[in-house]
Design a protein around this motif. Structure first.
Motif, PDB file in Angstrom:
ATOM      1  N   TYR A  82     -44.292 -22.944  16.650  1.00 51.71           N
ATOM      2  CA  TYR A  82     -42.941 -22.371  16.744  1.00 51.71           C
ATOM      3  C   TYR A  82     -42.442 -21.916  15.365  1.00 51.71           C
ATOM      4  CZ  TYR A  82     -37.898 -22.143  17.609  1.00 51.71           C
ATOM      5  OH  TYR A  82     -36.593 -21.726  17.691  1.00 51.71           O
ATOM      6  N   VAL A  83     -42.581 -22.780  14.370  1.00 48.60           N
ATOM      7  CA  VAL A  83     -42.078 -22.472  13.022  1.00 48.60           C
ATOM      8  C   VAL A  83     -42.765 -21.225  12.462  1.00 48.60           C
ATOM      9  CG1 VAL A  83     -42.009 -23.298  10.624  1.00 48.60           C
ATOM     10  CG2 VAL A  83     -41.340 -24.829  12.480  1.00 48.60           C
ATOM     11  N   ALA A  84     -44.087 -21.130  12.650  1.00 47.79           N
ATOM     12  CA  ALA A  84     -44.825 -19.962  12.147  1.00 47.79           C
ATOM     13  C   ALA A  84     -44.330 -18.673  12.813  1.00 47.79           C
ATOM     14  CB  ALA A  84     -46.328 -20.147  12.406  1.00 47.79           C
ATOM     15  N   LYS A  85     -44.091 -18.738  14.122  1.00 50.72           N
ATOM     16  CA  LYS A  85     -43.646 -17.538  14.861  1.00 50.72           C
ATOM     17  C   LYS A  85     -42.216 -17.148  14.456  1.00 50.72           C
ATOM     18  CE  LYS A  85     -47.390 -17.745  17.531  1.00 50.72           C
ATOM     19  NZ  LYS A  85     -48.299 -18.456  16.643  1.00 50.72           N
ATOM     20  N   VAL A  86     -41.346 -18.145  14.275  1.00 53.20           N
ATOM     21  CA  VAL A  86     -39.967 -17.857  13.861  1.00 53.20           C
ATOM     22  C   VAL A  86     -39.960 -17.241  12.463  1.00 53.20           C
ATOM     23  CG1 VAL A  86     -37.738 -18.875  13.245  1.00 53.20           C
ATOM     24  CG2 VAL A  86     -38.880 -19.583  15.340  1.00 53.20           C
ATOM     25  N   ASN A  87     -40.802 -17.762  11.571  1.00 53.64           N
ATOM     26  CA  ASN A  87     -40.888 -17.198  10.220  1.00 53.64           C
ATOM     27  C   ASN A  87     -41.274 -15.728  10.265  1.00 53.64           C
ATOM     28  OD1 ASN A  87     -40.146 -19.601   9.084  1.00 53.64           O
ATOM     29  ND2 ASN A  87     -42.201 -20.233   8.513  1.00 53.64           N
ATOM     30  N   ASN A 123     -49.452   0.047  19.880  1.00 52.45           N
ATOM     31  CA  ASN A 123     -50.408  -0.474  20.851  1.00 52.45           C
ATOM     32  C   ASN A 123     -50.932  -1.873  20.475  1.00 52.45           C
ATOM     33  OD1 ASN A 123     -51.752  -0.247  23.246  1.00 52.45           O
ATOM     34  ND2 ASN A 123     -53.552   0.731  22.365  1.00 52.45           N
ATOM     35  N   CYS A 124     -50.007  -2.731  20.008  1.00 58.44           N
ATOM     36  CA  CYS A 124     -50.466  -4.062  19.573  1.00 58.44           C
ATOM     37  C   CYS A 124     -49.647  -5.191  20.207  1.00 58.44           C
ATOM     38  CB  CYS A 124     -50.405  -4.156  18.049  1.00 58.44           C
ATOM     39  SG  CYS A 124     -48.723  -4.108  17.397  1.00 58.44           S
ATOM     40  N   VAL A 125     -48.915  -4.870  21.283  1.00 59.54           N
ATOM     41  CA  VAL A 125     -48.007  -5.844  21.893  1.00 59.54           C
ATOM     42  C   VAL A 125     -48.682  -7.188  22.154  1.00 59.54           C
ATOM     43  CG1 VAL A 125     -46.760  -6.393  24.041  1.00 59.54           C
ATOM     44  CG2 VAL A 125     -46.397  -4.212  22.916  1.00 59.54           C
ATOM     45  N   ARG A 126     -49.864  -7.147  22.762  1.00 62.29           N
ATOM     46  CA  ARG A 126     -50.514  -8.401  23.180  1.00 62.29           C
ATOM     47  C   ARG A 126     -51.460  -8.974  22.135  1.00 62.29           C
ATOM     48  NH1 ARG A 126     -51.076  -9.552  29.392  1.00 62.29           N
ATOM     49  NH2 ARG A 126     -49.264  -8.462  30.187  1.00 62.29           N
ATOM     50  N   LYS A 127     -51.576  -8.314  21.022  1.00 59.23           N
ATOM     51  CA  LYS A 127     -52.499  -8.812  19.994  1.00 59.23           C
ATOM     52  C   LYS A 127     -51.938 -10.076  19.352  1.00 59.23           C
ATOM     53  CE  LYS A 127     -54.884  -4.552  18.873  1.00 59.23           C
ATOM     54  NZ  LYS A 127     -54.821  -3.357  18.056  1.00 59.23           N
ATOM     55  N   PRO A 128     -52.808 -11.076  19.098  1.00 59.81           N
ATOM     56  CA  PRO A 128     -52.333 -12.287  18.405  1.00 59.81           C
ATOM     57  C   PRO A 128     -51.673 -11.905  17.084  1.00 59.81           C
ATOM     58  CG  PRO A 128     -54.564 -12.606  19.236  1.00 59.81           C
ATOM     59  CD  PRO A 128     -54.228 -11.164  19.464  1.00 59.81           C
ATOM     60  N   GLY A 129     -50.498 -12.497  16.847  1.00 65.61           N
ATOM     61  CA  GLY A 129     -49.795 -12.209  15.599  1.00 65.61           C
ATOM     62  C   GLY A 129     -48.806 -11.059  15.680  1.00 65.61           C
ATOM     63  N   SER A 130     -48.787 -10.335  16.816  1.00 72.55           N
ATOM     64  CA  SER A 130     -47.793  -9.248  16.929  1.00 72.55           C
ATOM     65  C   SER A 130     -46.396  -9.854  17.041  1.00 72.55           C
ATOM     66  CB  SER A 130     -48.089  -8.359  18.143  1.00 72.55           C
ATOM     67  OG  SER A 130     -47.587  -8.959  19.332  1.00 72.55           O
ATOM     68  N   HIS A 131     -45.399  -9.116  16.578  1.00 70.49           N
ATOM     69  CA  HIS A 131     -44.017  -9.620  16.647  1.00 70.49           C
ATOM     70  C   HIS A 131     -43.616  -9.913  18.097  1.00 70.49           C
ATOM     71  CE1 HIS A 131     -43.732  -8.676  12.495  1.00 70.49           C
ATOM     72  NE2 HIS A 131     -43.502  -7.380  12.620  1.00 70.49           N
ATOM     73  N   THR A 132     -44.041  -9.040  19.005  1.00 72.27           N
ATOM     74  CA  THR A 132     -43.655  -9.191  20.424  1.00 72.27           C
ATOM     75  C   THR A 132     -44.260 -10.462  21.013  1.00 72.27           C
ATOM     76  OG1 THR A 132     -43.551  -6.789  20.625  1.00 72.27           O
ATOM     77  CG2 THR A 132     -43.634  -8.042  22.677  1.00 72.27           C
ATOM     78  N   ARG A 133     -45.516 -10.691  20.718  1.00 74.07           N
ATOM     79  CA  ARG A 133     -46.171 -11.913  21.215  1.00 74.07           C
ATOM     80  C   ARG A 133     -45.488 -13.149  20.612  1.00 74.07           C
ATOM     81  NH1 ARG A 133     -51.561 -12.336  23.191  1.00 74.07           N
ATOM     82  NH2 ARG A 133     -52.232 -14.496  23.322  1.00 74.07           N
ATOM     83  N   ASN A 134     -45.154 -13.056  19.334  1.00 73.42           N
ATOM     84  CA  ASN A 134     -44.470 -14.179  18.678  1.00 73.42           C
ATOM     85  C   ASN A 134     -43.096 -14.429  19.295  1.00 73.42           C
ATOM     86  OD1 ASN A 134     -46.638 -14.604  17.006  1.00 73.42           O
ATOM     87  ND2 ASN A 134     -45.767 -13.551  15.240  1.00 73.42           N
ATOM     88  N   LEU A 135     -42.393 -13.351  19.631  1.00 70.26           N
ATOM     89  CA  LEU A 135     -41.079 -13.483  20.286  1.00 70.26           C
ATOM     90  C   LEU A 135     -41.223 -14.215  21.624  1.00 70.26           C
ATOM     91  CD1 LEU A 135     -38.053 -12.872  20.724  1.00 70.26           C
ATOM     92  CD2 LEU A 135     -38.719 -10.602  21.569  1.00 70.26           C
ATOM     93  N   LEU A 136     -42.239 -13.851  22.384  1.00 71.07           N
ATOM     94  CA  LEU A 136     -42.466 -14.491  23.684  1.00 71.07           C
ATOM     95  C   LEU A 136     -42.703 -16.000  23.506  1.00 71.07           C
ATOM     96  CD1 LEU A 136     -42.765 -13.852  26.725  1.00 71.07           C
ATOM     97  CD2 LEU A 136     -45.208 -13.492  26.328  1.00 71.07           C
ATOM     98  N   LYS A 137     -43.469 -16.353  22.469  1.00 73.65           N
ATOM     99  CA  LYS A 137     -43.760 -17.779  22.230  1.00 73.65           C
ATOM    100  C   LYS A 137     -42.521 -18.527  21.723  1.00 73.65           C
ATOM    101  CE  LYS A 137     -48.703 -17.698  21.803  1.00 73.65           C
ATOM    102  NZ  LYS A 137     -49.812 -18.452  21.240  1.00 73.65           N
ATOM    103  N   VAL A 138     -41.725 -17.870  20.889  1.00 72.27           N
ATOM    104  CA  VAL A 138     -40.481 -18.489  20.413  1.00 72.27           C
ATOM    105  C   VAL A 138     -39.543 -18.718  21.595  1.00 72.27           C
ATOM    106  CG1 VAL A 138     -38.366 -18.025  19.096  1.00 72.27           C
ATOM    107  CG2 VAL A 138     -40.603 -17.677  18.029  1.00 72.27           C
ATOM    108  N   LYS A 139     -39.464 -17.736  22.481  1.00 68.86           N
ATOM    109  CA  LYS A 139     -38.606 -17.885  23.664  1.00 68.86           C
ATOM    110  C   LYS A 139     -39.039 -19.100  24.489  1.00 68.86           C
ATOM    111  CE  LYS A 139     -39.586 -16.547  27.471  1.00 68.86           C
ATOM    112  NZ  LYS A 139     -39.852 -16.322  28.896  1.00 68.86           N
TER     113      LYS A 139
END
Length: 211
Positions: free
Chosen positions: A67-72, A95-111
């Motif tokens: 969580y902390v890594a994704k929020v950062n 075209n990187c929405v689902r790639k590990p480390g993308s902002h969007t993927r990180n947002l989903l995990k933070v949510k």
């Protein structure tokens, strides 16, 4: 004692502010303007939640680090991107929405992290027990477990026996029985608004939320 010593109060206030902005938009909708949340205030509110994971000890160490890594990452992104929607749209363009480390993927995990804390608080408010094992197990099973492999699930299960008691958690948060209930309820109500808004945002951009 001021709210600087009370992490839970700071969290509930931050999410209340975001929920109020969502609420006021729904009450006075502007047909020409789609509601979009400011990434900076959202990531700032999310970073306050990190302290809660810390209070839960080793059971949620993996979730806390993740969580902390994704929020950062979202805090970093907020320096150059104004809103959640524009951040996701940039990832779609690249075209990187689902790639590990993308902002969007990180947002989903933070949510999901926010949602797990919401369910945890809901369960604590419903329970008379001093043990957090059942509320925490339920929150983990419901929100995070489906996305974790067997090894992580096993480690979290073992860690549940090391959770602090409810009384200990209340002390760590510098609250008393009445104030902790009030602040937990505030967070449950406010974060539900924010989580639903993010889910709708993902669905409106046809990304789905189950990945």
């Amino acid at each position: 004692m001021d709210s600087g010593d009370r992490p839970l109060r700071k969290i509930s206030e931050a999410f209340n502010e975001i929920a109020n902005s969502i609420n006021s938009h729904h009450q006075n909708p502007n047909p020409n303007q789609q509601l979009d949340l400011e990434l900076a205030s959202f990531s700032r509110a999310c970073s306050l939640v990190s302290a809660l994971f810390g209070c839960l000890g080793i059971a949620f160490k993996f979730a806390e680090m993740d969580y902390v890594a994704k929020v950062n990452d979202l805090c970093e992104a907020s320096k150059s991107i104004l809103t959640l929607q524009s951040m996701i749209e940039k990832d779609i363009e690249q075209n990187c929405v689902r790639k590990p480390g993308s902002h969007t993927r990180n947002l989903l995990k933070v949510k999901r992290g926010l949602d797990m804390i919401r369910v945890l608080f809901e369960q604590i408010l419903l329970s008379d027990e001093n043990s957090l094992k059942n509320p925490a197990s339920m929150a983990y099973e419901q929100v995070l477990s489906p996305y974790h492999g067997w090894a992580v699930q096993k480690a979290v299960g073992a860690g549940m026996y090391t959770l602090p008691s409810k009384q200990k958690l209340v002390q760590k948060l510098n609250e008393d029985e009445a104030s902790v209930r009030r602040e937990m309820q505030n967070y449950v109500s406010a974060s539900a608004f924010v989580i639903v808004h993010i889910d709708k945002l993902f669905q409106s951009l046809e990304l789905g939320i189950d990945w």
